[in-house]
Design a protein around this motif. Structure first.
Motif, PDB file in Angstrom:
ATOM      1  N   PHE A  21       5.844   5.501  -0.824  1.00  0.00           N
ATOM      2  CA  PHE A  21       6.217   4.118  -1.104  1.00  0.00           C
ATOM      3  C   PHE A  21       6.717   3.407   0.151  1.00  0.00           C
ATOM      4  O   PHE A  21       7.455   3.989   0.945  1.00  0.00           O
ATOM      5  CB  PHE A  21       7.290   4.074  -2.194  1.00  0.00           C
ATOM      6  N   ASP A  22       6.316   2.141   0.285  1.00  0.00           N
ATOM      7  CA  ASP A  22       6.817   1.341   1.400  1.00  0.00           C
ATOM      8  C   ASP A  22       8.080   0.603   0.984  1.00  0.00           C
ATOM      9  O   ASP A  22       8.608   0.793  -0.122  1.00  0.00           O
ATOM     10  CB  ASP A  22       5.746   0.372   1.898  1.00  0.00           C
ATOM     11  N   ILE A 271      -4.987  -5.019  -1.181  1.00  0.00           N
ATOM     12  CA  ILE A 271      -4.563  -6.400  -1.456  1.00  0.00           C
ATOM     13  C   ILE A 271      -3.051  -6.529  -1.328  1.00  0.00           C
ATOM     14  O   ILE A 271      -2.547  -7.501  -0.758  1.00  0.00           O
ATOM     15  CB  ILE A 271      -5.041  -6.836  -2.857  1.00  0.00           C
ATOM     16  N   GLN A 272      -2.317  -5.548  -1.841  1.00  0.00           N
ATOM     17  CA  GLN A 272      -0.858  -5.583  -1.735  1.00  0.00           C
ATOM     18  C   GLN A 272      -0.407  -5.573  -0.277  1.00  0.00           C
ATOM     19  O   GLN A 272       0.537  -6.280   0.095  1.00  0.00           O
ATOM     20  CB  GLN A 272      -0.250  -4.378  -2.461  1.00  0.00           C
ATOM     21  N   ARG A 273      -1.076  -4.806   0.553  1.00  0.00           N
ATOM     22  CA  ARG A 273      -0.646  -4.637   1.940  1.00  0.00           C
ATOM     23  C   ARG A 273      -1.093  -5.773   2.840  1.00  0.00           C
ATOM     24  O   ARG A 273      -0.340  -6.222   3.709  1.00  0.00           O
ATOM     25  CB  ARG A 273      -1.187  -3.316   2.499  1.00  0.00           C
ATOM     26  N   GLN A 274      -2.329  -6.250   2.664  1.00  0.00           N
ATOM     27  CA  GLN A 274      -2.877  -7.169   3.667  1.00  0.00           C
ATOM     28  C   GLN A 274      -3.758  -8.271   3.109  1.00  0.00           C
ATOM     29  O   GLN A 274      -4.403  -8.990   3.876  1.00  0.00           O
ATOM     30  CB  GLN A 274      -3.668  -6.369   4.706  1.00  0.00           C
ATOM     31  N   GLY A 275      -3.793  -8.427   1.795  1.00  0.00           N
ATOM     32  CA  GLY A 275      -4.586  -9.500   1.225  1.00  0.00           C
ATOM     33  C   GLY A 275      -3.925 -10.852   1.437  1.00  0.00           C
ATOM     34  O   GLY A 275      -2.701 -10.964   1.483  1.00  0.00           O
ATOM     35  N   GLN A 293      -2.383   2.527   8.911  1.00  0.00           N
ATOM     36  CA  GLN A 293      -1.219   1.667   8.751  1.00  0.00           C
ATOM     37  C   GLN A 293      -1.322   0.381   9.561  1.00  0.00           C
ATOM     38  O   GLN A 293      -0.903  -0.682   9.121  1.00  0.00           O
ATOM     39  CB  GLN A 293       0.055   2.433   9.153  1.00  0.00           C
ATOM     40  N   SER A 294      -1.877   0.464  10.769  1.00  0.00           N
ATOM     41  CA  SER A 294      -1.857  -0.709  11.643  1.00  0.00           C
ATOM     42  C   SER A 294      -2.863  -1.774  11.228  1.00  0.00           C
ATOM     43  O   SER A 294      -2.562  -2.957  11.230  1.00  0.00           O
ATOM     44  CB  SER A 294      -2.124  -0.279  13.089  1.00  0.00           C
TER      45      SER A 294
END
Length: 626
Positions: A21-22, A271-275, A293-294
């Motif tokens: 989890f982030d 989508i959650q991370r980079q959308g 990750q990057s």
């Protein structure tokens, strides 16, 4: 590969992220699990006794829960999640609150009890599963919940039965266990449920991998919030969107259970991370391989899309251009870049608006072309617009509204595709900006962010000139200078230069007057007030503007050397007209704005340099003779 195969491969390559989890509580979900927004948490002990309950804050609501296939895709059907679920499922005493839906409430509770009891009966079932099965069998959930709250709003929500409940286990050695982040619980549910699916579901060749897998009867929903009911693939009805052709039943559509969940979970995670969300539309860029990750390509695309976030000021514009250039240059050239735009075609069906799998070298080259081409010289440095700025310049009126939202969604998609694929900016977008900036008077009461009136108009002109530069220099293969071209003979460009000189003279005269009398004005200059007429009838309108400059404003510039400098620019620009072009009253082209901004920038830079030299002279003990 297709988008679906790319998503499956993305899941496999990032399998280590499952259950990790982030800071926002998000993770790549394990198979046979979904994430939901939970409203209340009930704590129980290992004996299945109620300990307490509380409402959850917004930042802790996102919860990963075990799921069956039918529950993950449920709409109006009765299908229970095996552990955490809505009140109407977990509460055996909810029926009296359900009114005319009491029968349905009892069906939901029985379905939940059957699901959790079957799991609890397994010898490998975790303690929390057995404890929740014992507690919910007692049918006291509503009584326990209502006893914990005295807020009328909370009580009303609970009595509706639609709020999600999650369970926490309070044990002797641990104050409170959080099963929604426990990898052991994830694995326990998979170990119990997936073999059941393999025994009960028919096997078929998965069209994505070519392997035999239990066939997925439906796909999960809740891929992203603004289209929560939309599924990536849906073909289980007998009308509307379903394919009807030579194939029978589902012969045209075989996706394995494992593949369907991998692609859905990978898409939700990305989508959650980079959308990037615009109403119901999602813009998504991701790469496979390298550092998961990057995601440098996604970061660069967001920078192109949004521009500098939470920042304002002239220095930021130059810093943004430089940062974008450095980050684009740093993109690798040997990876595949997925570009995906999604929208909700209907409430239950997701639309793939656009998809492309391109080489990162091509992606990099096209973004570099945008960074270099859509850049113009300003008095403070350089300016490169973001996609958001372009769309706002073209279509935003006031605070926006539903019409603007719809236009913005479609226009942004077209603009993004033009940039990503190295194509010209669509003419209708450019013309929309042209029509607005042709009437500076219309900006009198406009506010956009920290800018107002003429400052907003100036920014929109900069955006227009950037697009003109991009289309001309890189796509029409004609070199267009970033700075003033004093030897350009294009009639519209030269007229634009003259108008900028007139605007600058009047602005300077007003400034000097305000220093003398202390009375200033925010009224638009004559040049800006007559801009629309100037574009339509340049020769006629220019004669009126020039007369005003010569009689009303130039004499107010008290320093003779300064007046001579302005007249020198005026004369030099006038000499660039060919033949009788200055007397030609035909409408001007968009180059008038290019000429205007180039000349204005040159005059501002010249004034700044003179001021700097004067200050240096004063420091050295010299005298100012102008």
């Amino acid at each position: 590969m297709t988008i679906y195969q790319e998503l499956v491969a993305t899941f496999d390559e990032n399998a280590d992220e499952v259950g990790r989890f982030d800071s926002a509580g998000q993770t790549l979900m394990p198979l046979a699990h979904v994430s939901v927004k939970v409203d209340y948490q009930i704590s129980i002990n290992e004996a299945g006794k109620f300990v307490g309950a509380r409402a959850l804050a917004d930042d802790e609501r996102l919860t990963v829960i075990p799921a069956t296939i039918t529950a993950a895709g449920r709409a109006n059907n009765v299908a229970a999640f095996p552990l955490h679920d809505k009140i109407k499922y977990v509460a055996g005493d909810f029926a009296p609150y359900a009114g005319d839906k009491a029968k349905r409430a009892r069906e939901c509770y029985l379905a939940y009890q059957q699901t959790i009891k079957d799991w609890a009966a397994d010898v490998e079932a975790p303690p929390i599963v057995k404890a929740v099965a014992t507690y919910t069998a007692g049918a006291t959930v509503m009584v326990d919940l209502l006893a914990q709250f005295d807020d009328a709003k909370a009580i009303s929500r609970i009595e509706k039965g639609e709020s999600f409940i999650r369970f926490a286990l309070v044990s002797l050695d641990v104050s409170e266990e959080t099963p929604w982040r426990d990898k052991r619980l994830f694995e326990a549910w998979q170990a119990y449920y997936l073999p059941v699916m393999k025994r009960t579901l028919p096997e078929a060749i998965d069209y994505l991998t070519g392997n035999l897998q239990p066939e997925a009867p439906m796909l999960e929903k809740n891929i992203y919030p603004t289209a929560s009911s939309a599924k990536l693939i849906s073909a289980n009805d007998g009308s509307g969107f379903s394919y009807r052709g030579m194939f029978l039943d589902t012969e045209f559509y075989h996706i394995g259970l494992e593949s369907s969940q991998k692609m859905t979970h990978a898409l939700k995670w990305l989508i959650q991370r980079q959308g990037i969300m615009l109403d119901s539309r999602v813009f998504l860029v991701w790469t496979r391989g390298g550092d998961a990750q990057s995601q440098p390509a996604a970061g660069v695309f967001r920078l192109v899309f949004e521009g500098p976030r939470d920042l304002a000021g002239q220095e930021v514009a130059t810093a943004y251009h430089d940062a974008l250039f450095k980050r684009v240059r740093a993109l690798p050239e040997d990876q595949s870049v997925n570009v995906l735009f999604l929208d909700a075609a209907t409430t239950g069906r997701m639309s793939v608006v656009y998809y492309d799998l391109m080489q990162s070298g091509t992606f990099r080259a096209n973004l570099l072309q945008w960074n270099r081409g859509a850049t113009i010289q300003c008095s403070w440095g350089v300016f490169t617009p973001s996609l958001n700025q372009v769309i706002e310049s073209a279509y935003l009126i006031g605070a926006g509204g539903q019409r603007y939202t719809a236009i913005r969604r479609r226009a942004t998609s077209r603009l993004a595709l033009a940039i990503i694929n190295g194509r010209p900016v669509p003419d209708d977008i450019r013309q929309a900006i042209y029509r607005r900036i042709s009437k500076p008077v219309g900006y009198t009461n406009v506010t956009r962010g920290q800018k107002k009136g003429a400052d907003v108009w100036t920014q929109d002109v900069l955006v227009y000139d950037s697009l003109l530069n991009y289309n001309s220099r890189f796509l029409d293969k004609e070199k267009m200078d970033m700075s003033l071209n004093e030897h350009e003979h294009d009639r519209s460009y030269v007229f634009g230069r003259l108008l900028a000189i007139a605007d600058f003279i009047e602005t300077r005269a007003r400034t000097l007057q305000s220093h003398t009398s202390g009375a200033g004005t925010t009224r638009l200059t004559t040049a800006l007030r007559f801009y629309a007429s100037f574009i339509a009838q340049p020769s006629t309108t220019w004669n009126r503007i020039a007369a005003a400059m010569m009689t009303a404003y130039l004499p107010r510039v008290t320093a003779q050397s300064e007046r001579e400098r302005y007249m020198g620019h005026w004369q030099q620009a006038t000499e660039q007209f060919e033949d009788n072009a200055m007397k030609n009253d035909d409408p001007l082209t968009g180059n008038v704005f290019k000429g205007f901004m180039d000349q204005r920038t040159a005059l501002q830079q010249e004034a700044a340099q003179i001021f700097s030299e004067r200050q240096a002279t004063k420091v050295n003990g010299g005298k100012d003779h102008e």
